[in-house]
Design a protein around this motif. Structure first.
Motif, PDB file in Angstrom:
ATOM      1  N   PHE A  98       0.960  -1.156   0.071  1.00 60.48           N
ATOM      2  CA  PHE A  98       0.105   0.148  -0.097  1.00 60.48           C
ATOM      3  C   PHE A  98       0.780   1.382  -0.139  1.00 60.48           C
ATOM      4  CE2 PHE A  98      -3.073  -2.763   2.169  1.00 60.48           C
ATOM      5  CZ  PHE A  98      -4.073  -2.583   1.587  1.00 60.48           C
ATOM      6  N   ASN A  99       0.707   2.637  -0.942  1.00 61.54           N
ATOM      7  CA  ASN A  99       1.013   3.518  -0.764  1.00 61.54           C
ATOM      8  C   ASN A  99       0.408   4.364   0.816  1.00 61.54           C
ATOM      9  OD1 ASN A  99       2.122   3.324  -3.645  1.00 61.54           O
ATOM     10  ND2 ASN A  99       0.477   3.580  -4.649  1.00 61.54           N
ATOM     11  N   PHE A 100       1.073   4.622   1.922  1.00 60.23           N
ATOM     12  CA  PHE A 100       1.142   4.922   2.776  1.00 60.23           C
ATOM     13  C   PHE A 100       1.806   6.445   2.882  1.00 60.23           C
ATOM     14  CE2 PHE A 100       1.222   0.407   3.893  1.00 60.23           C
ATOM     15  CZ  PHE A 100       0.307   0.210   4.853  1.00 60.23           C
ATOM     16  N   SER A 101       1.031   7.233   3.193  1.00 59.95           N
ATOM     17  CA  SER A 101       1.383   8.869   3.067  1.00 59.95           C
ATOM     18  C   SER A 101       2.950   9.075   4.443  1.00 59.95           C
ATOM     19  CB  SER A 101       0.328   9.498   3.178  1.00 59.95           C
ATOM     20  OG  SER A 101      -0.993   9.193   4.356  1.00 59.95           O
ATOM     21  N   SER A 102       2.342   8.385   5.682  1.00 59.81           N
ATOM     22  CA  SER A 102       3.578   8.616   6.556  1.00 59.81           C
ATOM     23  C   SER A 102       3.483   7.241   7.429  1.00 59.81           C
ATOM     24  CB  SER A 102       2.702   9.576   7.847  1.00 59.81           C
ATOM     25  OG  SER A 102       1.462   8.553   8.048  1.00 59.81           O
ATOM     26  N   VAL A 103       4.469   7.613   8.137  1.00 60.88           N
ATOM     27  CA  VAL A 103       4.643   5.997   8.326  1.00 60.88           C
ATOM     28  C   VAL A 103       3.712   5.973   9.840  1.00 60.88           C
ATOM     29  CG1 VAL A 103       7.130   6.676   9.192  1.00 60.88           C
ATOM     30  CG2 VAL A 103       5.772   7.438  10.790  1.00 60.88           C
ATOM     31  N   LEU A 139      -6.440  -0.196  -5.102  1.00 62.93           N
ATOM     32  CA  LEU A 139      -6.352  -0.595  -4.350  1.00 62.93           C
ATOM     33  C   LEU A 139      -4.702   0.613  -3.540  1.00 62.93           C
ATOM     34  CD1 LEU A 139      -5.636  -4.185  -4.965  1.00 62.93           C
ATOM     35  CD2 LEU A 139      -7.078  -2.724  -3.699  1.00 62.93           C
ATOM     36  N   ASP A 140      -4.842   1.979  -4.454  1.00 67.50           N
ATOM     37  CA  ASP A 140      -3.888   2.618  -3.914  1.00 67.50           C
ATOM     38  C   ASP A 140      -2.403   2.350  -3.605  1.00 67.50           C
ATOM     39  OD1 ASP A 140      -2.582   5.060  -3.471  1.00 67.50           O
ATOM     40  OD2 ASP A 140      -3.615   5.139  -2.167  1.00 67.50           O
ATOM     41  N   ALA A 141      -2.099   0.997  -4.313  1.00 63.94           N
ATOM     42  CA  ALA A 141      -1.230   0.185  -4.109  1.00 63.94           C
ATOM     43  C   ALA A 141       0.351   0.299  -5.134  1.00 63.94           C
ATOM     44  CB  ALA A 141      -1.291  -0.809  -3.509  1.00 63.94           C
ATOM     45  N   GLN A 142       1.356  -0.560  -4.998  1.00 61.15           N
ATOM     46  CA  GLN A 142       2.326  -0.732  -5.723  1.00 61.15           C
ATOM     47  C   GLN A 142       2.938  -2.018  -5.582  1.00 61.15           C
ATOM     48  OE1 GLN A 142       5.675   2.234  -6.117  1.00 61.15           O
ATOM     49  NE2 GLN A 142       4.170   3.648  -5.156  1.00 61.15           N
ATOM     50  N   LEU A 143       3.578  -2.037  -7.234  1.00 60.60           N
ATOM     51  CA  LEU A 143       4.191  -3.675  -7.266  1.00 60.60           C
ATOM     52  C   LEU A 143       4.870  -3.531  -6.252  1.00 60.60           C
ATOM     53  CD1 LEU A 143       4.452  -4.077 -10.591  1.00 60.60           C
ATOM     54  CD2 LEU A 143       2.831  -5.222  -9.361  1.00 60.60           C
ATOM     55  N   GLN A 144       5.865  -5.065  -4.964  1.00 58.86           N
ATOM     56  CA  GLN A 144       5.994  -4.682  -4.592  1.00 58.86           C
ATOM     57  C   GLN A 144       7.049  -6.175  -4.384  1.00 58.86           C
ATOM     58  OE1 GLN A 144       3.488  -5.196  -0.457  1.00 58.86           O
ATOM     59  NE2 GLN A 144       5.839  -5.605   1.034  1.00 58.86           N
ATOM     60  N   LEU A 145       8.249  -5.652  -4.267  1.00 60.29           N
ATOM     61  CA  LEU A 145       9.228  -6.991  -4.304  1.00 60.29           C
ATOM     62  C   LEU A 145       9.222  -7.674  -2.719  1.00 60.29           C
ATOM     63  CD1 LEU A 145      12.463  -5.399  -5.365  1.00 60.29           C
ATOM     64  CD2 LEU A 145      10.924  -7.190  -6.673  1.00 60.29           C
TER      65      LEU A 145
END
Length: 374
Positions: free
Chosen positions: A89-94, A230-236
């Motif tokens: 997920f693309n988190f805007s903060s920690v 999903l507001d996400a990016q491909l992830q390793l």
């Protein structure tokens, strides 16, 4: 937004979801007490979703989910969703606050009302993310037990193309889906996502996806599933991504051996990563945050593939440090000096006119004599 609650008939929904798998034998594992990788269904919701039409989304909770288990087992198995590419997920903060993650947690662990509301919000979000190039869909959300892990749940998001095969009729207190024969001949699972975890702070940070349209020429229309919805990016993978980051930093350091300033940026990046409370990393994030000038150029050139550069992963500290924990100096005298990064400030490198000189001082804790082969 107004969502009309529907008591979806299991027989009809079953016919919808089996689609192109109807010729395959239904697995008997659930009937014998086993479970599919996503686990036994606890809750399920289904909605009729049209692109950009969010004023009234028809759907609601599916009753008698047990009779759907075999069909979903087959769909899940054939899709190989659990082996699909990872996303983060693309988190805007920690803080790890993310709308889709909050919806998933509510479906998995919330009260019945909270779970239904979250499923409705996901349907609304999907319709809002689609455009006129997207086809109407049957959108389903299912929550599953995780075998041997009572505090964990799996959530599967499923989409099946509607292809104008529904006729809805609704009375004052119920609704019926009339299914045309065309759906059984033409339907197929096009997009899906799998998320598994508990309710803790480090759970549901990402998942696995299936997007059969994402690799076709219609990719711009298909990108909405991962990017917009999903507001996400491909992830390793955690270990794979951590090792790739460490190798990229190490190679950058080696290529900057004639530039102490660039090497200092690498050291600062490593120490910053080790002490960071970020939940996810990517090569592009590290470049933007820690590098500039020549160091940024060299770091960037180590991995040129854009999907790899933007793919996010959780840091595996042991995998990362095993690749990059020490800075090694080899002197012209044959002496090799190995310095842990956290002790780098005890070593001084002096730039002379013709060579760099290492200066090191410190109290001896232990002294050994050994052969060249150790």
């Amino acid at each position: 937004m107004r969502i009309r609650q529907l008591g979806l008939k299991v027989r009809q929904l079953r016919a919808i979801m089996i689609g192109s798998w109807r010729r395959l034998p239904e697995p008997l594992s659930w009937q014998r007490g086993g479970t599919m990788p996503a686990g036994l269904i606890e809750r399920m919701y289904a909605f009729q979703v049209y692109p950009r039409e969010v004023e009234e989304i028809k759907g609601g909770q599916v009753t008698d989910v047990a009779s759907l288990q075999g069909t979903l087992d087959t769909a899940f198995d054939q899709s190989k969703l659990d082996q699909g590419p990872g996303i983060g997920f693309n988190f805007s903060s920690v803080s790890r606050r993310h709308d889709v993650r909050e919806f998933l947690l509510s479906v998995a662990f919330g009260s019945p009302d909270e779970a239904l509301k979250a499923a409705e919000d996901l349907a609304f979000r999907l319709a809002s993310s689609m455009d006129n190039r997207s086809n109407p869909s049957l959108f389903a959300v299912s929550a599953h037990q995780v075998q041997g892990m009572s505090s964990s749940r799996s959530i599967v998001l499923w989409t099946f193309p509607q292809q104008a095969v529904f006729r809805f009729s609704a009375g004052s207190d119920n609704a019926v889906i009339d299914l045309m024969d065309a759906f059984n001949r033409e339907s197929n699972l096009r997009k899906a996502a799998l998320f598994t975890g508990g309710s803790g702070r480090v759970d549901f940070l990402g998942g696995k996806v299936l997007d059969l349209q994402g690799t076709t020429s219609n990719k711009p229309a298909a990108d909405f599933w991962v990017g917009k919805f999903l507001d996400a990016q491909l992830q390793l993978g955690t270990r794979e991504g951590s090792r790739l980051l460490a190798k990229t930093l190490r190679d950058t350091h080696d290529k900057c051996r004639d530039d102490p300033g660039a090497q200092a940026q690498v050291h600062a990046a490593i120490l910053g990563i080790n002490s960071s409370d970020q939940s996810l990393f990517s090569l592009q994030d590290v470049e933007d945050r820690y590098f500039s000038g020549r160091a940024a150029e060299i770091f960037h050139n180590q991995v040129r593939s854009e999907p790899l550069r933007s793919s996010r992963f959780q840091l595996d500290e042991s995998a990362f440090e095993s690749q990059i924990h020490y800075r090694i100096y080899t002197l012209k005298t044959g002496v090799i000096v190995s310095v842990p990064l956290e002790a780098a400030d005890t070593v001084e490198v002096v730039n002379g006119e013709e060579q760099r000189v290492l200066k090191l001082s410190g109290a001896i804790e232990e002294e050994k004599l050994r052969s060249r082969r150790g």
